[in-house]
Scaffold this motif. Structure first.
Motif, short mmCIF file in Angstrom:
data_model
loop_
_atom_site.label_atom_id
_atom_site.label_comp_id
_atom_site.label_asym_id
_atom_site.label_seq_id
_atom_site.Cartn_x
_atom_site.Cartn_y
_atom_site.Cartn_z
N UNK A 69 0.80 -1.23 0.00
CA UNK A 69 0.00 0.00 0.00
C UNK A 69 0.83 1.27 0.00
N UNK A 70 0.27 2.28 -0.63
CA UNK A 70 1.02 3.51 -0.79
C UNK A 70 1.32 4.10 0.55
N UNK A 71 2.50 4.63 0.66
CA UNK A 71 2.83 5.33 1.87
C UNK A 71 1.92 6.54 1.96
N UNK A 86 3.80 5.71 -2.80
CA UNK A 86 4.82 5.02 -2.05
C UNK A 86 4.27 3.75 -1.48
N UNK A 87 5.09 2.76 -1.40
CA UNK A 87 4.71 1.55 -0.71
C UNK A 87 5.07 1.71 0.75
N UNK A 88 4.31 1.00 1.60
CA UNK A 88 4.68 0.99 3.01
C UNK A 88 6.09 0.42 3.14
#
Lengths: 450, 450
Positions: A231-233, A258-260
């Motif tokens: 998931x996107x940061x 962003x990814x986590x």
């Protein structure tokens, strides 16, 4: 003619465009005297879901012109999608090309206004790997090449190699596109597990299978874990919308994705239609989903799509036995890809362990034993991540919005459903039990049992 | 007198400052006739490492004025630290105060230029919890209050409650201070496991223990996992430095500090000196390390510091038996804090499960069984995270740069070392074996065995 604002190109205007860009005119020798300048041919060759792709060529050269549209091509304007993704594709082509020049086509030109990329044309006999797999063609160097591509692009963009500061700089460059990310979140991690207008499957054969997915609690638990890794940061959009009201040129840094787990620069869509092959050459294309995310998402995409190809084989020929040897080759390729990836990646880590990478400080991880333990743990987690993401991507290709040609080209629906069901059941098992597997050989055994 | 740029306040100038701010003048009734305006007293009461704290009072009211300095107070100017942290403290006081007003002192005023916060004074008999624990005072409501504070502040700032968009907005507001984060990375997750000029311990007694930490491979593996959960999300600084050259007023959004796991708004420093207590009241102060990070970091900080207090007890009295009942009370408080936290948190989740939270979409997690399974898994991971972070924080308080008064007030070094060693050994075991524990009762049993 100047292209000062976004214009959707067609076979005519793409020529005007090429003539207006010095780098491209020069490649195609348009200013020279002779035949080259005259005989430009254009062909629209895109078969993807998101873009138009033109091949522009003459006797001097051939260039691919890829334009991103502000919606998903196969669905139409009802599913809008930011065309800023061309920026990320261009950046990724450049970065991955720098790291593994033998496996990425050269970038010639990028035009952010037009969302347009010009790159090297991969001439015949290059074909899309998926088509090769459907045709039953063996690629003896495929595993080695893809393992090299993945190990190098992932290692050299991770905190195992980067200092924190360098990593920050790189991640900033690739802060992606929240629309694209939201799209993936929905089509990969949510829709297959809930009722959605976009879902479809080989009906009525797979009706109970699709229904079962929506009632499989253990599967839902596992997909939640993977979703949270992908998931996107969750901050960049606001920061950037504040920004946008002030500085227009910063648009490329904005509506971030962003990814986590900003582990490395991943291709983001590394299935078998993102690879072009000949028996000697392997080229990775289409990194428009590239962002700093979990490495396992790339590895899983590739392995998962090989597994889809495996399960499609029996439907592609009249007699299952006709593809027996070929199915074995696919399984070998699955096994070799992971094993060679592992070997390459750990070798890079060993080579650079006293470098600038800040994930495992040499002063703390200062003896061969702890180094080995850390590597084993890291690689085991990556293996399990890869299996999980691979399985998630298999599932969504069978019951979600976008299917794969491997199965779609099986015209007999009952036969197709039977192949798909096997793939689906394997994927469900992998998603649930992935942490029980210790090596890729066990996966291959499990596939053989289906 | 106007304070248009940063000026370090002293007991004199703080009065000038208070007079210059309408909100504070009004609270202290400085414009009224009579005694209040005349008899302002000022006392510097800070005992922390990072700030100066003044109590400004008269017959009308008492106000706490807290100013952040650009270095760590106890080390001096050699360890610079951004004073922007006052911004994050003010934002966190406001947000946490909104969520749990009974457990957070009211914010009266924030001045970003002066890095200055004015807030409600917590009058006697409020004391710092750590001092109460050293004195052997029982606080029967402590577990209930802290569990309420943690469950509510963490739940309502997580994706279990927030929509993705709201979460983005909130995280953006709290994008923190990379200097503070870097500081924590170093002092909590790196220095105790390597040679560092800042480390110290009860020498020579703990020399072999400190040495052993630097050779404990399994411990180093575990601390790497926790570090990666805590580590700043690696992009914001550059994005913000680009910004900064353009928009000065956006400074508060900048030099960001994100965790890889932006799970919830955490206090960031929830040890027993960040809590003020009476038998009836529990107030959480000093959230200057607040950011969107792993929930377990807060829970672990609180539980870990209670454990440090437990192990210090035998050194604080002449006869170990004198604190027998008190030690039991600490263990009960450890157990009750986690259990009540669990109960509160899950109750909030149940209550809001059909709300806007996007972590577990109601359409996917749509039956009581999967809901229960998802909660169990989530809470188990949170429990293990909490144990790990708690253990890491215990270790760093024994061999790292900043120690705790619980042990420091044991004057006999041999006795102190003996207490510290027990705490250290428990923490090492927790850090390595935390995933083997299923509930807090097992932890309490393990503590009793040391």
């Amino acid at each position: 003619m100047a292209f000062l604002e976004f214009t959707r190109l067609d076979e005519r205007s793409v020529i005007e465009y090429v003539k207006s860009v010095a780098a491209l005119s020069s490649l195609l020798k348009l200013d020279d005297e002779g035949d080259a300048a005259e005989k430009l041919t254009v062909k629209e060759i895109g078969d993807g879901n998101l873009n138009f792709v033109f091949l522009v060529s003459n006797s001097a050269h051939s260039v691919i012109m890829k334009q991103s549209l502000p919606y998903i091509r196969c669905i139409g304007e009802s599913w809008p999608l930011t065309k800023d993704r061309a920026y990320f594709e261009a950046m990724a082509l450049e970065e991955q090309g720098r790291i593994t020049p033998h496996h990425v086509p050269q970038l010639y030109h990028f035009d952010p206004t037009m969302s347009l990329i010009a790159m090297r044309y991969l001439p015949p006999p290059h074909i899309i790997l998926r088509k090769g797999l459907i045709a039953g063609i063996q690629y003896p160097l495929l595993a080695r090449h893809i393992a090299h591509f993945m190990a190098n692009t992932l290692f050299f963009t991770s905190l195992l190699f980067h200092s924190t500061l360098d990593h920050k700089r790189q991640v900033a460059k690739f802060c992606g596109n929240s629309a694209l990310c939201k799209h993936t979140e929905q089509v990969v991690f949510s829709d297959p597990y809930q009722i959605s207008q976009y879902n479809h499957w080989t009906s009525p054969y797979l009706d109970p299978d699709a229904e079962a997915l929506r009632h499989d609690n253990l599967l839902k638990l596992e997909i939640a874990i993977l979703k949270s890794k992908y998931m996107p940061f969750p901050h960049s959009t606001l920061l950037c919308s504040v920004l946008l009201t002030h500085i227009n040129f910063l648009i490329v840094f904005c509506s971030s994705r962003f990814s986590e787990q900003a582990q490395a620069l991943i291709h983001g869509d590394l299935h078998t239609s993102s690879v072009m092959v000949t028996p000697e050459s392997t080229q990775v294309i289409d990194p428009e989903f590239a962002f700093y995310g979990p490495m396992g998402y790339d590895i899983g995409a590739f392995l998962g799509n090989l597994m889809l190809a495996f399960f499609a084989q029996d439907g592609l020929v009249d007699q299952p036995d006709h593809r027996k040897a070929y199915k074995e080759w696919i399984l070998e390729t699955v096994e070799d890809t992971w094993n060679l990836f592992y070997k390459n990646f750990v070798a890079l880590w060993d080579e650079h362990r006293n470098g600038a990478g800040e994930a495992y400080l040499p002063a703390v991880y200062n003896n061969p034993e702890v180094q080995l333990l850390a590597q084993k743990r890291y690689m085991t987690e990556l293996f399990h991540d890869s299996l999980g993401f691979g399985a998630a991507k298999m599932i969504r290709r069978i019951v979600g919005v976008a299917h794969v040609e491997d199965f779609e080209s099986i015209t007999d629906a009952a036969k197709r459903a039977s192949c798909e069901r096997k793939a689906l059941n394997l994927a469900k098992m992998l998603l649930k039990d992935r942490t029980k597997f210790e090596g890729i050989a066990q996966i291959v055994s499990a596939i053989r049992q289906f």
